[in-house]
Design an enzyme around this catalytic site. Sequence first.
Site, PDB file in Angstrom:
ATOM      1  N   ARG A  52      84.491   5.161  59.357  1.00 33.91           N
ATOM      2  CA  ARG A  52      84.843   6.241  60.277  1.00 33.91           C
ATOM      3  C   ARG A  52      84.794   5.755  61.719  1.00 33.91           C
ATOM      4  O   ARG A  52      84.102   4.790  62.040  1.00 33.91           O
ATOM      5  CB  ARG A  52      83.876   7.414  60.108  1.00 33.91           C
ATOM      6  N   LYS A 194      85.452  13.711  55.446  1.00 37.55           N
ATOM      7  CA  LYS A 194      84.571  14.110  56.531  1.00 37.55           C
ATOM      8  C   LYS A 194      85.250  15.101  57.473  1.00 37.55           C
ATOM      9  O   LYS A 194      84.576  15.911  58.115  1.00 37.55           O
ATOM     10  CB  LYS A 194      84.090  12.881  57.306  1.00 37.55           C
ATOM     11  N   HIS A 213      74.506  17.783  54.368  1.00 30.86           N
ATOM     12  CA  HIS A 213      74.884  16.417  54.020  1.00 30.86           C
ATOM     13  C   HIS A 213      73.787  15.867  53.111  1.00 30.86           C
ATOM     14  O   HIS A 213      72.813  15.277  53.562  1.00 30.86           O
ATOM     15  CB  HIS A 213      75.020  15.567  55.289  1.00 30.86           C
ATOM     16  N   SER A 231      73.024   6.674  55.476  1.00 28.89           N
ATOM     17  CA  SER A 231      73.562   5.573  54.687  1.00 28.89           C
ATOM     18  C   SER A 231      72.507   4.493  54.483  1.00 28.89           C
ATOM     19  O   SER A 231      71.808   4.098  55.418  1.00 28.89           O
ATOM     20  CB  SER A 231      74.783   4.979  55.401  1.00 28.89           C
ATOM     21  N   LYS A 235      70.396   7.831  48.837  1.00 31.76           N
ATOM     22  CA  LYS A 235      70.759   9.213  48.499  1.00 31.76           C
ATOM     23  C   LYS A 235      71.587   9.284  47.206  1.00 31.76           C
ATOM     24  O   LYS A 235      71.287  10.077  46.307  1.00 31.76           O
ATOM     25  CB  LYS A 235      71.531   9.821  49.674  1.00 31.76           C
ATOM     26  N   THR A 236      72.624   8.476  47.138  1.00 32.94           N
ATOM     27  CA  THR A 236      73.478   8.484  45.950  1.00 32.94           C
ATOM     28  C   THR A 236      72.754   7.894  44.749  1.00 32.94           C
ATOM     29  O   THR A 236      72.809   8.424  43.638  1.00 32.94           O
ATOM     30  CB  THR A 236      74.784   7.713  46.226  1.00 32.94           C
ATOM     31  N   ASP A 250      77.037  14.137  47.943  1.00 25.81           N
ATOM     32  CA  ASP A 250      77.165  14.006  49.393  1.00 25.81           C
ATOM     33  C   ASP A 250      77.179  15.317  50.183  1.00 25.81           C
ATOM     34  O   ASP A 250      76.582  15.382  51.249  1.00 25.81           O
ATOM     35  CB  ASP A 250      78.433  13.219  49.721  1.00 25.81           C
ATOM     36  N   ARG A 315      83.507   0.780  49.322  1.00 25.93           N
ATOM     37  CA  ARG A 315      83.374   2.125  48.744  1.00 25.93           C
ATOM     38  C   ARG A 315      84.175   2.266  47.458  1.00 25.93           C
ATOM     39  O   ARG A 315      85.158   1.568  47.231  1.00 25.93           O
ATOM     40  CB  ARG A 315      83.881   3.167  49.731  1.00 25.93           C
TER      41      ARG A 315
END
Length: 518
Positions: A52, A194, A213, A231, A235-236, A250, A315
């Site tokens: 991003r 996003k 988030h 990041s 989390k994932t 997410d 990704r």
Amino acid sequence: MEKLELQNLSLKSRGYYQLTVEELVQQTLLRKEGVLNDTGALVINTGEFTGRSPADKFIVKDEITRETVDWNKFNHPLDESYFLILKDEMLAYLVQQSDIWIRDAYACADPAVRLKLRVINENPWGNHFAANMFIDPAETELKNFKPEWLIIQAPGFKANPAHHGTRQSNFTVVSFEHKTILIGGTGYTGEIKKGVFTVLNFILPQHNILSMHCSANEGKKGDTALFFGLSGTGKTTLSSDPERKLIGDDEHGWDEKGIFNCEGGCYAKIINLSAEYEPDIFGAIREGALVENTMFINGTNKIDFKCKAITENTRVSYPLNYIKNSKIPSTAVTPKNLFFLTCDAYGVFPPISKLTYEQAMYYFINGYTAKVAGTEEGVKEPQVTFSACFGAPFLPLHPGAYAHLLKEKLENHQTNVWMINTGWTGGAYGTGKRISIAYTRAMISAALNGQLNEVAYQPHPVFGIQMPQSCPNVPSEILDPAKTWADRKAYDKTALALAQKFKENFSLYQNEYLEYAL
């Protein structure tokens, strides 16, 4: 392949409408814009931009947003006149293309609040991403589908800053008045998701719905857990638990009924991915998945997950149902436990601690993690990263608005709040070592199963958060981080220095936060 006339968008060209992922993959291959890996996933390169660009995200400043948006380093104002020029010229640009791709989809799994989207892409792989990440309407719903929001993504359209009011040639522009997101000059697909999340972060709180988030999962007894983190904090990874159903990885909303996923897919980082530690994500890289900016092992079409030659932000996007124990529809009851994840490279935070609601607001507003710079520049000291509400670049409103909503929901539902350090212990980066993921999973499991409800706690001497003195399947000596350091004075000095950085960051939001709390 069905085509659709887009007369209502002033496009004279004809576009491919609602193609299957298989058709989109074949078109990408025919256009030589991607290749297949050994497991059948489509691998593409997004070009100049592999992440991003927060400095190039704009919100149209008008009657809707002038007094409501928190204009800051992430929310840059753009005059409506520039938006109108951009939209007209982007549509004219798309008219000149031989093909375009159109997809109608939903955001939000809860039918009561879902948004109807129409996504227009210059490339088939952009539409593939939309197919993976949003929720497909049923065939019967498509017949009378009336999109509420329009998303136009054209990587080949370059802005002229003097003419369009942008900073440089790439841009993302959101107009709440025209219900449109324009994305140009960048092929990075994450700008699409996003952009939609930014819209939801503006709309949902107006209905007393907290947009978050975070990732979420559900236990066998129907209990729900949320995982917030920037990041690299896990989390994932930590929400993908074979013993629990994945609700989403997410973006979620929290209303009076419970929580819901804002998406229909997952978008996971895959740098250093391994089948051993992240089997669900590893297994999702197969036919139908879209992989971005990776390299192959020489002489093969096997992905080199360790390679950073293009970017560290490698990704993969895939539908939620690629995770075998995912929950669809992706809705669940009010969360019983909430986890803030931080990768503390200073090594001063406990591996697990329990927070009061006031402490939860403090850490939510700060949104802390510590990153380690690349050794190729010779920088080895940890770097503090604060991101309000664990998602500052996507928050149109002041962080205090989201923090107030969170506190209200925590108090109403008596949700437990935990801090998990997935970073270092025994010293900072370079001296200590990374906390074992097996121990992290054991601590989270103990919290989820209620095994930490009856154990003794002690307050951290600097941060005040409560540290359990024992935890099943975890050595008790690592639960108090100070005891893992060889030099206690060095630990205290490092902890106090970090606490001061927290205070300085929180002072940026404190006054407005207190106003929202009144």
